[in-house]
Design a protein around this motif. Sequence first.
Motif, PDB file in Angstrom:
ATOM      1  N   ARG A  28      36.945  21.957   4.488  1.00  0.00           N
ATOM      2  CA  ARG A  28      35.618  22.532   4.819  1.00  0.00           C
ATOM      3  C   ARG A  28      35.660  23.999   5.215  1.00  0.00           C
ATOM      4  N   ASP A  38      33.491  26.199   2.801  1.00  0.00           N
ATOM      5  CA  ASP A  38      32.309  26.816   3.414  1.00  0.00           C
ATOM      6  C   ASP A  38      32.326  28.323   3.216  1.00  0.00           C
ATOM      7  N   TYR A  61      31.095  17.111  -1.070  1.00  0.00           N
ATOM      8  CA  TYR A  61      30.925  18.369  -0.346  1.00  0.00           C
ATOM      9  C   TYR A  61      29.600  19.034  -0.694  1.00  0.00           C
ATOM     10  N   ARG A  91      26.395  19.633   1.927  1.00  0.00           N
ATOM     11  CA  ARG A  91      25.915  20.982   2.225  1.00  0.00           C
ATOM     12  C   ARG A  91      24.480  21.194   1.734  1.00  0.00           C
TER      13      ARG A  91
END
Length: 363
Positions: free
Chosen positions: A288, A292, A334, A338
């Motif tokens: 992450r 990110d 993921y 998000r």
Amino acid sequence: MPPTILDSHIHLWPSTATSPKDHAWMTPGLFLAKRHGVQDYTAATAAAPVRPAGFVYVETDRYLPCASLSVDAGDSVEETEAKLRAWARAPLEELAFLRRVVEGGAEEGDGAGEGDGEGIKGLVIWAPFQLGEGAFGVYLGMARGALGERAWGRVGGFRYLLQGRTAEEVRGVLGDGRFVGNVKTACEKGERRLAFDVGVDAHRDGVEVLEAVAALIEGVEEGVNFVLNHLCKPDLSSPTWPSLSRWQSCIGRLSSHPNVYMKLSGALNEFAPSATPATPESLLQTLRPYLDHVLQSFGAHRVLFGSDWPVCNVGGPKGEAGNWGFWVEVVERYLQERGLSEKDREWVWAKSAAAAYGIKEFR
């Protein structure tokens, strides 16, 4: 479920190219030292809920007898071709293999049959960017001839691996005006602008290599698309990697250029041996901070899904039949967590790769 998938990073080689004389890194007994053809890739993706609609082939670092080639200023084109043919035998054989697959003329051991070449939507091939302008131009002509017009039309970019070199070596290579000039020659094609794939290893070779890449990109300006492979290989085994902040800073610098893209690929191989997290949840816990930062820096329209098949099988926890689908599941989880819209997810899964490599079918 992911939308349409254009896998932006796979490798292929026939059974005739599985020795050190074809790939110096393919030592006897190596797990990867066996045929990996289109049919093997198709079998590996068969168990996943969504199968790829196509893929981008990336060159496989074929054998060269030495790092560079001496070409005399007085050499004729024929003499230069002869030297290049002897020196770049293995890369030229790679192109001949790709031509057979694309044109439907695969030989025994190629791992492909009639129609299998249609899955190849883009080709990222090797070229000797370190040579002088004249010899480089001769090689491009030889590459085009080796591929044939049908496969040459699918060339979306070039790659010259920089991993395995010290930061000083990388700065020396990329700081050479010949290298920069050759990148422009190969990739600046007007409306059909090609890409230069960047393969570096920030963990083993140092984050300084990324700074050298940034200098290259700033020198070339915006006439070329640059595609960063494998998150630039950070040290995923260390939650307190000392270079994390420098990696983040370099990624921010690179992403400030609108012609630079990043592949979500290669993560399954960046852990200590046999230490790759075995579930999507545990893998995402590690990834992450990196994902990110990449997504925030580049945005969905410049992030590409790539599997790095079959290299993903070296560190992947699910075996050859399951690693491709495992990575698809990780990336989709993921993107969902998000909160990416369906449109943005379409970019990550296919449209970003199409934009980077000029593949009209998925635009």
